[in-house]
Write an enzyme that holds these catalytic residues in place. Structure first.
Site, mmCIF file in Angstrom:
data_model
loop_
_atom_site.group_PDB
_atom_site.id
_atom_site.type_symbol
_atom_site.label_atom_id
_atom_site.label_comp_id
_atom_site.label_asym_id
_atom_site.label_seq_id
_atom_site.Cartn_x
_atom_site.Cartn_y
_atom_site.Cartn_z
ATOM 1 N N SER A 139 0.937 -1.300 -0.031
ATOM 2 C CA SER A 139 -0.023 -0.124 -0.066
ATOM 3 C C SER A 139 0.816 1.201 -0.053
ATOM 4 O O SER A 139 0.266 2.260 -0.101
ATOM 5 C CB SER A 139 -0.992 -0.002 1.307
ATOM 6 O OG SER A 139 -1.561 -1.070 1.434
ATOM 7 N N HIS A 160 -2.094 -2.889 -6.825
ATOM 8 C CA HIS A 160 -2.513 -2.483 -5.514
ATOM 9 C C HIS A 160 -4.070 -2.363 -5.490
ATOM 10 O O HIS A 160 -4.618 -1.657 -6.125
ATOM 11 C CB HIS A 160 -1.951 -1.156 -5.041
ATOM 12 C CG HIS A 160 -2.304 -0.514 -3.671
ATOM 13 N ND1 HIS A 160 -2.852 0.638 -3.729
ATOM 14 C CD2 HIS A 160 -2.569 -1.449 -2.676
ATOM 15 C CE1 HIS A 160 -3.194 0.643 -2.224
ATOM 16 N NE2 HIS A 160 -2.912 -0.634 -1.579
ATOM 17 N N GLU A 172 -4.534 0.153 -8.423
ATOM 18 C CA GLU A 172 -3.338 0.969 -9.079
ATOM 19 C C GLU A 172 -2.119 0.083 -9.492
ATOM 20 O O GLU A 172 -2.039 -0.951 -8.928
ATOM 21 C CB GLU A 172 -2.730 1.894 -7.630
ATOM 22 C CG GLU A 172 -3.804 2.856 -7.148
ATOM 23 C CD GLU A 172 -2.878 3.668 -5.944
ATOM 24 O OE1 GLU A 172 -2.810 4.945 -6.414
ATOM 25 O OE2 GLU A 172 -3.013 3.223 -4.961
ATOM 26 N N ASN A 211 -3.380 6.348 -1.235
ATOM 27 C CA ASN A 211 -3.273 6.444 0.089
ATOM 28 C C ASN A 211 -2.452 7.697 0.399
ATOM 29 O O ASN A 211 -2.498 8.156 1.709
ATOM 30 C CB ASN A 211 -2.348 5.202 0.820
ATOM 31 C CG ASN A 211 -2.933 3.990 0.657
ATOM 32 O OD1 ASN A 211 -4.446 4.210 1.153
ATOM 33 N ND2 ASN A 211 -2.688 2.487 0.683
HETATM 34 N N1 CAA Z 1 -16.847 -9.694 -0.023
HETATM 35 C C1 CAA Z 1 -17.807 -9.389 -1.126
HETATM 36 N N2 CAA Z 1 -18.572 -8.603 -1.001
HETATM 37 C C2 CAA Z 1 -18.622 -7.730 -0.217
HETATM 38 C C3 CAA Z 1 -17.840 -7.695 0.879
HETATM 39 C C4 CAA Z 1 -16.890 -8.804 0.976
HETATM 40 N N3 CAA Z 1 -15.721 -8.806 1.944
HETATM 41 N N4 CAA Z 1 -18.227 -6.648 1.971
HETATM 42 C C5 CAA Z 1 -19.086 -6.137 1.342
HETATM 43 N N5 CAA Z 1 -19.489 -6.642 0.027
HETATM 44 C C6 CAA Z 1 -20.801 -6.158 -0.592
HETATM 45 C C7 CAA Z 1 -21.895 -6.900 -0.074
HETATM 46 O O1 CAA Z 1 -22.251 -8.129 -0.573
HETATM 47 C C8 CAA Z 1 -22.817 -5.598 -0.815
HETATM 48 O O2 CAA Z 1 -23.421 -6.234 -1.907
HETATM 49 P P1 CAA Z 1 -24.773 -5.725 -2.444
HETATM 50 O O3 CAA Z 1 -25.067 -4.043 -2.094
HETATM 51 O O4 CAA Z 1 -24.855 -6.296 -3.985
HETATM 52 O O5 CAA Z 1 -25.684 -6.402 -1.362
HETATM 53 C C9 CAA Z 1 -21.961 -4.228 -0.788
HETATM 54 O O6 CAA Z 1 -20.765 -4.936 -0.794
HETATM 55 C C10 CAA Z 1 -22.142 -3.565 0.454
HETATM 56 O O7 CAA Z 1 -22.063 -4.268 1.537
HETATM 57 P P2 CAA Z 1 -22.709 -4.297 2.916
HETATM 58 O O8 CAA Z 1 -24.313 -3.885 2.659
HETATM 59 O O9 CAA Z 1 -22.725 -5.478 3.616
HETATM 60 O O10 CAA Z 1 -22.033 -3.103 3.832
HETATM 61 P P3 CAA Z 1 -21.940 -1.709 3.622
HETATM 62 O O11 CAA Z 1 -23.161 -1.205 2.622
HETATM 63 O O12 CAA Z 1 -21.860 -1.023 4.738
HETATM 64 O O13 CAA Z 1 -20.578 -1.569 2.559
HETATM 65 C C11 CAA Z 1 -18.195 -1.426 2.450
HETATM 66 C C12 CAA Z 1 -19.479 -2.216 3.164
HETATM 67 C C13 CAA Z 1 -18.410 -2.411 0.813
HETATM 68 C C14 CAA Z 1 -16.909 -2.025 2.939
HETATM 69 C C15 CAA Z 1 -18.416 -0.242 2.192
HETATM 70 O O14 CAA Z 1 -18.887 0.309 3.812
HETATM 71 C C16 CAA Z 1 -17.283 0.453 1.637
HETATM 72 O O15 CAA Z 1 -16.974 0.607 0.638
HETATM 73 N N6 CAA Z 1 -16.296 1.155 2.707
HETATM 74 C C17 CAA Z 1 -15.068 1.935 2.175
HETATM 75 C C18 CAA Z 1 -14.203 0.835 1.896
HETATM 76 C C19 CAA Z 1 -12.877 1.564 1.470
HETATM 77 O O16 CAA Z 1 -12.583 2.823 1.613
HETATM 78 N N7 CAA Z 1 -11.948 0.805 1.424
HETATM 79 C C20 CAA Z 1 -10.692 1.130 0.858
HETATM 80 C C21 CAA Z 1 -9.631 1.331 1.751
HETATM 81 S S1 CAA Z 1 -7.975 1.577 1.809
HETATM 82 C C22 CAA Z 1 -7.368 0.247 0.922
HETATM 83 O O17 CAA Z 1 -7.722 -0.994 1.059
HETATM 84 C C23 CAA Z 1 -5.950 0.581 0.438
HETATM 85 C C24 CAA Z 1 -4.908 0.263 1.294
HETATM 86 O O18 CAA Z 1 -3.864 0.294 0.687
HETATM 87 C C25 CAA Z 1 -4.806 0.388 2.734
#
Ligand code: CAA
Length: 304
Positions: A139, A160, A172, A211
């Protein structure tokens, strides 16, 4: 299956030998990111071999993968037959040597530069005499520092992904100053046409694009909490309801993992020496105390 290149051994329209389509992928690491990458690759029809580091992971990694695919079935996104086919495409091993026939290896171990360098030096020897691409899902660590551990820096780059990998569309693609431009293009095509994600080419600077933008914001939220500006729920509510973010910054830090958040902040601070990247004391104390966020059940919030 969708492929990203012409048939092995045929010539491209320019007369240069065509590269074989990437069909055999190795993933190193079976944490949240490694398992998510393996799932995505398997659902894209690829033959996936996941290298894990402990006997326990040989049990837990397949369970984690199956649970995520089951979730897809429960949500109606995947048929039971698709799930079974995806599971059948993934094998798990403790022997890194079994990645020798992979055309692409994606490393997804913890955010530790020395660990990644050791691993790349080993992988380099394992895929010796092949044109395999070695990719890191780091990351924050500059790709050139990881590539320097190998004798094939032209074949090393960053791919990434974002957490949760099955859900977030962006990837990325990061070449170092030594990465062959054709390898970067090949990775972009693979990400878009085979994995169905949206690639962007990011610069080889700590934190790349996403990031480098995200972390000053997450760390500001921790500083607000630490200084008593507001409580964790209110800070998160401010951003979910005020800016329509899917989750607030403290819940997002919990999802990323507070140990990973510290490692990324440290890599950014080391690169830029800007105070806005420095990990706040509260984040350090929580991590040192084993409060690592969602994966341990307790971070800025509590998880069942
Ligand atoms: N695997 C598969 N599908 C998933 C999942 C998983 N682990 N988590 C959630 N989903 C799917 C659900 O099935 C759902 O699909 P539908 O809408 O088709 O039913 C959808 O995603 C939404 O999930 P939920 O309803 O359970 O929950 P939510 O609406 O609260 O969403 C979330 C959860 C997808 C995590 C959302 O909150 C989100 O996008 N959050 C932001 C995440 C983010 O910013 N990530 C980047 C982090 S930084 C990074 O990763 C990089 C790094 O280098 C650190």
């Amino acid at each position: 299956m969708t492929t990203n290149a012409t048939t092995p051994g045929t010539a491209s329209p320019t007369g240069t030998p065509a590269r074989a389509a990437i069909e055999r992928v190795g993933v190193v690491g079976s944490g949240i990111m490694g398992t998510g990458i393996a799932e995505l690759c398997a659902k894209s029809g690829l033959d996936v071999r996941v290298a894990v580091f402990s006997e326990t992971s040989l049990d837990t990694a397949p369970e984690r993968l199956a649970a995520s695919l089951d979730r897809g079935v429960a949500k109606g996104k995947l048929t039971p037959a698709d799930r079974d086919r995806a599971l059948a495409r993934v094998s798990f091993t403790r022997d890194l040597g079994r990645l020798a026939d992979r055309q692409l290896v994606i490393e997804a171990v913890k955010e530790d530069e020395a660990l990644k360098q050791d691993l790349f030096a080993t992988l380099d020897k394992i895929v010796e005499d092949t044109d395999a691409i070695l990719a890191t899902n780091t990351s924050s660590i500059p790709i050139s520092r990881i590539a320097a551990a190998t004798r094939r820096p032209a074949q090393v780059l960053g791919i990434h992904f974002f957490n949760p990998v099955p859900v977030l569309p962006l990837v990325e693609v990061v070449g170092s100053v030594l990465t062959d431009a054709a390898v970067v293009r090949r990775a972009e095509t693979f990400v878009r046409d085979v994995l169905g994600k949206q690639p962007i080419v990011s610069p080889d600077r700590a934190g790349f694009l996403v990031n480098a933008l995200l972390f000053p914001y997450l760390l500001s939220a921790v500083r607000m909490l630490e200084s008593g500006h507001a409580d964790a729920d209110t800070i998160d509510q401010a951003m979910t309801q005020g800016c329509s973010h899917p989750m607030g910054p403290l819940r997002l830090a919990d999802l990323i993992g507070l140990d990973t958040t510290v490692s990324i902040a440290q890599a950014l601070y080391e690169e830029y020496k800007e105070p806005l990247y420095a990990p706040p004391p509260l984040l350090m104390r929580m991590t040192e105390s084993g409060l690592l966020g969602k994966k341990t059940g307790q971070g800025f919030h509590t998880y069942a």
